[in-house]
Design an enzyme around this catalytic site. Structure first.
Site, PDB file in Angstrom:
ATOM      1  N   ASP A   4       0.854  -1.187   0.000  1.00 23.41           N
ATOM      2  CA  ASP A   4       0.000   0.000   0.000  1.00 23.41           C
ATOM      3  C   ASP A   4       0.889   1.236   0.000  1.00 23.41           C
ATOM      4  OD1 ASP A   4      -2.755   1.163   0.197  1.00 23.41           O
ATOM      5  OD2 ASP A   4      -1.892   2.060   2.001  1.00 23.41           O
ATOM      6  N   GLU A  47       0.824   5.754   0.397  1.00 22.36           N
ATOM      7  CA  GLU A  47       0.142   7.018   0.648  1.00 22.36           C
ATOM      8  C   GLU A  47       0.840   8.069  -0.209  1.00 22.36           C
ATOM      9  OE1 GLU A  47      -2.590   7.148   2.285  1.00 22.36           O
ATOM     10  OE2 GLU A  47      -2.476   5.162   3.220  1.00 22.36           O
ATOM     11  N   GLU A  79      -6.027  17.976   1.520  1.00 23.91           N
ATOM     12  CA  GLU A  79      -7.004  16.897   1.640  1.00 23.91           C
ATOM     13  C   GLU A  79      -6.306  15.555   1.849  1.00 23.91           C
ATOM     14  OE1 GLU A  79     -10.322  17.255   1.929  1.00 23.91           O
ATOM     15  OE2 GLU A  79      -9.785  19.379   1.981  1.00 23.91           O
ATOM     16  N   HIS A  90      -5.312   6.736   7.571  1.00 25.36           N
ATOM     17  CA  HIS A  90      -4.725   5.775   6.644  1.00 25.36           C
ATOM     18  C   HIS A  90      -3.217   5.720   6.882  1.00 25.36           C
ATOM     19  CE1 HIS A  90      -8.046   5.115   3.591  1.00 25.36           C
ATOM     20  NE2 HIS A  90      -8.560   5.991   4.437  1.00 25.36           N
ATOM     21  N   ASP A 115      -2.491  -0.432   6.532  1.00 21.31           N
ATOM     22  CA  ASP A 115      -3.446  -0.859   5.503  1.00 21.31           C
ATOM     23  C   ASP A 115      -2.986  -2.126   4.795  1.00 21.31           C
ATOM     24  OD1 ASP A 115      -4.944   1.274   6.219  1.00 21.31           O
ATOM     25  OD2 ASP A 115      -4.724   2.400   4.361  1.00 21.31           O
TER      26      ASP A 115
END
Length: 234
Positions: free
Chosen positions: A7, A9, A52, A152, A157
């Site tokens: 995963d 980000e 965001e 997150h 994750d």
């Protein structure tokens, strides 16, 4: 089979507009068992993060300022991923970002590193059509505890994804349930050869057959005589 649950980000949603990876988490599984071998990197994206996106993962520009750049961890990361089945939720997103990073370094694209890429989002959509299939939704549906997930995080994750994947793909590989993992054990021999069992066959009584026929007749009546499979089997 060696699998890596991966995963990332990122600073935003679009690598083509310059968004970069800020975190990578990888968890290794071999033969459906976690090995404890993981890779986790926070990365300096060399650009400001989107507000965001920061709300989602909590990785601020200040926190990432002294972290290594992707180029500094690329060799270690690629060596870990080499030849594995890479399992990703919404793989197009993460692979798109990884390919953008690799292209900046003049490296080969991601598919040349992985033996295969498995997308659990596509798997879930096939298994649960018309339902929400985000990682959070799957955790809830498959009873994977994610109550500790407030933000997150790539490694967190990836760990949740490994549990979701096991539940998505679980099945019984043998009619014999045993806990002895020694392939030379007597239990393992039984699992390979079911001929040693004498199976008891119970035949229905006349009363049970009559009751069954009554149920079939009711089904035939309710469907307007459409239970054609009854006559095909006769």
């Amino acid at each position: 089979m060696r699998q890596i649950f991966l995963d990332t980000e990122t600073t935003g949603l679009n690598p083509e507009s310059g968004d970069r990876i800020v975190e990578i988490g990888c968890i290794e599984m071999v033969s459906r068992r976690l090995t404890g071998e993981n890779k986790h990197f926070y990365l300096n994206p060399e650009r400001k993060g989107n507000e965001e996106a920061i709300k989602v993962h909590g990785l601020t520009d200040a926190f990432l300022a002294d972290k290594p750049k992707f180029a500094e961890v690329a060799d270690e990361l690629l060596a870990f991923l080499q030849g594995a089945d890479i399992v990703i939720h919404n793989a197009a997103f993460d692979v798109g970002f990884l390919n953008a990073e690799l292209k900046r370094l003049g490296r080969q694209p991601f598919h040349t590193i992985a033996a295969k890429v498995t997308d659990t989002l596509l798997m879930a959509r096939e298994m649960f059509p018309g339902k929400a299939n985000s990682l959070d939704a799957l955790c809830k549906r498959l009873e994977v505890d994610n109550t500790h997930r407030t933000l997150h995080g790539a490694l967190l994750d990836a760990g949740l994804l490994s549990e979701v994947y096991i539940r998505l793909t679980r099945g019984q590989d043998s009619l014999v349930i045993h806990h002895d993992e020694d392939p030379a054990s007597p239990q393992a021999d039984l699992a390979r050869d079911l001929s040693v069992f004498s199976l008891l066959v119970l035949e229905a009584s006349e009363a049970e057959l009559a009751a069954h026929e009554g149920v079939l007749a009711e089904l035939d009546k309710a469907s307007g005589g459409k239970t054609v499979w009854r006559y095909a089997m006769a």
